[in-house]
Design a protein around this motif. Structure first.
Motif, mmCIF file in Angstrom:
data_model
loop_
_atom_site.group_PDB
_atom_site.id
_atom_site.type_symbol
_atom_site.label_atom_id
_atom_site.label_comp_id
_atom_site.label_asym_id
_atom_site.label_seq_id
_atom_site.Cartn_x
_atom_site.Cartn_y
_atom_site.Cartn_z
ATOM 1 N N THR A 100 8.958 -26.344 -50.119
ATOM 2 C CA THR A 100 10.011 -26.798 -49.206
ATOM 3 C C THR A 100 9.893 -28.301 -48.996
ATOM 4 O OG1 THR A 100 9.819 -24.682 -48.047
ATOM 5 C CG2 THR A 100 11.107 -26.392 -46.981
ATOM 6 N N PHE A 101 11.005 -29.020 -49.197
ATOM 7 C CA PHE A 101 11.003 -30.469 -48.985
ATOM 8 C C PHE A 101 12.335 -30.945 -48.411
ATOM 9 C CE2 PHE A 101 11.442 -29.208 -53.433
ATOM 10 C CZ PHE A 101 12.684 -29.691 -53.798
ATOM 11 N N LYS A 102 13.131 -30.029 -47.885
ATOM 12 C CA LYS A 102 14.448 -30.387 -47.363
ATOM 13 C C LYS A 102 14.368 -31.182 -46.055
ATOM 14 C CE LYS A 102 14.829 -25.912 -45.055
ATOM 15 N NZ LYS A 102 14.668 -26.462 -43.688
ATOM 16 N N SER A 105 15.598 -26.187 -50.923
ATOM 17 C CA SER A 105 14.789 -27.015 -51.815
ATOM 18 C C SER A 105 14.529 -26.181 -53.065
ATOM 19 C CB SER A 105 13.452 -27.365 -51.160
ATOM 20 O OG SER A 105 13.619 -27.785 -49.833
ATOM 21 N N TYR A 118 3.636 -36.261 -44.292
ATOM 22 C CA TYR A 118 4.867 -37.054 -44.194
ATOM 23 C C TYR A 118 4.641 -38.362 -43.437
ATOM 24 C CZ TYR A 118 7.555 -32.983 -45.809
ATOM 25 O OH TYR A 118 8.055 -31.946 -46.550
ATOM 26 N N ARG A 120 11.977 -33.171 -45.035
ATOM 27 C CA ARG A 120 11.575 -34.544 -45.372
ATOM 28 C C ARG A 120 12.796 -35.337 -45.821
ATOM 29 N NH1 ARG A 120 8.252 -35.403 -50.754
ATOM 30 N NH2 ARG A 120 10.335 -34.994 -51.539
ATOM 31 N N TYR A 121 13.608 -34.715 -46.633
ATOM 32 C CA TYR A 121 14.835 -35.338 -47.142
ATOM 33 C C TYR A 121 15.758 -35.727 -45.985
ATOM 34 C CZ TYR A 121 19.275 -35.407 -49.809
ATOM 35 O OH TYR A 121 20.474 -35.746 -50.369
ATOM 36 N N GLU A 152 6.804 -29.350 -42.031
ATOM 37 C CA GLU A 152 7.361 -28.617 -43.170
ATOM 38 C C GLU A 152 6.262 -28.368 -44.202
ATOM 39 O OE1 GLU A 152 11.472 -28.994 -45.669
ATOM 40 O OE2 GLU A 152 10.173 -30.749 -45.621
#
Length: 556
Positions: free
Chosen positions: A242-244, A386, A280, A246-247, A237
């Motif tokens: 954009t960090f969705k 995100s 990550y 990872r979430y 990602e």
């Protein structure tokens, strides 16, 4: 229960174990221990909670959970008292949690004035069930129920169904909320062709940005005769803003693995890869642990190898990603052939991103008809965004496809909006005058990054910074992208330093068309989009900057 899960009865036993920790029948203290919570002080809050229950002799358990998406109110602490609803408190500190637990121990005082909201129920999406809590007690009836809070009311959590409610490391809790029911139904009650037909009927399209129909990709790979096939989960990602994913990986890894297992069964894959973004690395140990636990229970019956990237933006592109896994330089390949016919090591390969795979289990468990009722006819289901930039409430939001951009901006607390970039560095620009634009494949969508720019932001500086990033991240394989981003950098450097000339705007337009038509991969093809969109909607900014440059040169 340590033996592999083979039957529905085995699954029910594992679910019962999970329910006993989800809803233990004694006071449960849930600490939001995601990266946002820990950054805000959740570790100190957790330490204080444990010390307080020990001092008071409270019959209580302290558990960690992931982020529910309400990042701006972290650290979050939820209490689930016996005979009561789940109660949320925001912006907690060590002192506040000590005072809260002391009041509860002495007078069962839940401090209603400090309550963020209470939960009357929680939907277990993948199980098709709803857990009903007991009625509010001790003054909680005057507090807002979760569904009345705008943050929750305007969202539809399908992909993020377990985030913020389970301990992400406890397989049993994921199962208690429906995990692996879809896998068991797909693998034991359906043929691969029937699984693919269900995905096709759902209308699910790839959530990585391109929007290709997922079922068609699977069908192509399934129909190719080969002794070896692969499934790759694209967790690289790297898109700006954009960090969705990872979430999702952090808070619900078992649901992701369930999607991978169903995809592998559908196409006949013998091995799966998770390509994890280098940045990550903090997710690696927990993800490996989840793979091992799922495999031990028989939920994942093929090898799943996790490969870390090396920080290359271009490796989010599927062919560059495969080159990286093969140990080659991360560069785009010429296509055709496409991965479903000849991909990793020349074998049929399905590549789906994290969010796409999170949709699979609910589709198989609840049916394509249920899923396709969400969204629009051509954009079914929900989408995770995100949201960052000039907003008061940045975070991760999941809304039904076709929701307006303005509704999402309202959720995130955007103020004087000038423009919004949708889809990361190569995403389209939407001016504030078009805020009612639906978020769908038919209009504008991208990978899920929403970056908001208010009226104080400079359009030329934005375009310069964006092109600086893309120029740096170009792999350099094809001339249009390698040289095109370099020339664009030269033009934008002139513009930001007051050296612009009248020929710069038409030069940017000609170069953009050339790059879009002749670049090898999506990076070069999409790099001009923010340039063309800012020229379309904010052309006056360019013309004024050039006019200023001309004027300044007369003073020298």
């Amino acid at each position: 229960m340590t033996a592999p899960v083979r039957t529905k009865d085995d699954l029910a036993q594992l679910s019962a174990a999970g329910l006993s920790t989800l809803y233990p029948g004694r006071l449960k203290i849930l600490i939001g221990a995601a990266s946002c919570g820990l950054a805000a002080g959740a570790a100190e809050v957790e330490k204080a909670a444990k010390a307080t229950i020990a001092e008071l002799g409270l019959d209580a358990t302290v558990a960690r959970t992931g982020c529910i998406g309400f990042c701006q109110r972290e650290p979050l602490v939820d209490l689930i008292p016996p005979g009561g609803p789940r109660v949320s408190y925001g912006n907690m500190t060590a002192k506040r949690v000590r005072d809260l637990l002391t009041g509860y121990a002495q007078q069962h005082d839940l401090r209603p004035k400090e309550v963020l909201c209470h939960f009357a129920s929680e939907e277990h999406v993948a199980a098709g069930e709803v857990h009903q809590y007991s009625a509010p007690l001790n003054g909680l009836s005057q507090t807002s129920e979760r569904s009345a809070v705008p943050f929750y009311r305007r969202q539809q959590r399908v992909i993020l169904r377990n985030c913020g409610s389970i301990d992400p490391l406890l397989l049993e809790e994921a199962v208690a909320r429906g995990a692996y029911r879809g896998a068991m139904r797909g693998l034991q009650e359906k043929t691969p062709e029937e699984v693919i037909a269900e995905v096709l009927a759902s209308g699910l399209r790839g959530r990585g940005g391109a929007g290709f129909p997922t079922g068609r990709k699977w069908q192509t790979a399934q129909q190719i005769a080969s002794d070896v096939k692969y499934v790759i989960c694209n967790a690289d990602e790297g898109e700006v803003g954009t960090f969705k994913d990872r979430y999702i990986i952090r808070h619900d890894p078992f649901a992701l693995l369930e999607g991978i297992a169903i995809a592998a069964f559908a196409i006949g894959a013998k091995k799966a890869y998770i390509y994890l973004r280098a940045e990550y690395h903090s997710l690696l140990d927990d993800l490996k642990s989840a793979v091992d636990r799922a495999a031990a229970k028989g939920f994942v019956d093929l090898p799943v190898e996790i490969r870390e990237g090396a920080g290359a933006y271009v490796c989010g592109e599927e062919s560059a990603l495969m080159n990286s896994i093969e140990g080659r330089r991360g560069e785009a390949r010429f296509r055709p052939p496409f991965p479903p016919t000849s991909g990793l090591f020349g074998k049929p390969t399905v590549i789906n991103n994290v969010e796409t795979l999170m949709n699979i289990a609910p589709i198989i468990a609840d049916g394509a008809a249920w899923f396709s009722r969400l969204g629009t006819p051509k954009s079914t289901g929900t989408k995770v965004f995100s949201v960052s930039g000039d907003v008061r409430r940045p975070g991760v939001y999941e809304v039904v496809m076709g929701s307006s951009l303005s509704s999402l901006l309202s959720l995130a607390g955007a103020g004087q909006v000038k423009m919004v970039q949708i889809g990361g560095a190569t995403g389209g620009i939407v001016p504030s005058s078009m805020a009612e634009t639906p978020l769908s494949y038919e209009t504008v969508l991208g990978s899920g990054a929403i970056t908001v720019f208010d009226t104080t932001r400079d359009v030329i500086d934005f375009a310069y910074r964006t092109m600086e990033f893309l120029n740096e991240e170009s792999c350099g394989l094809c001339t249009p992208c390698r040289e095109g981003t370099e020339v664009m950098m030269e033009i934008f450097t002139r513009l930001v330093h007051g050296e612009g000339v009248a020929e710069d705007v038409p030069a940017l337009e000609r170069l953009s068309r050339l790059m879009m038509q002749s670049s090898l991969c999506g990076l070069g093809q999409a790099a001009p989009i923010p340039v063309l969109d800012t020229l379309k909607y904010f052309r006056n900014d360019y013309e004024n900057r050039i006019a200023q440059s001309v004027f300044l040169r007369t003073l020298r």
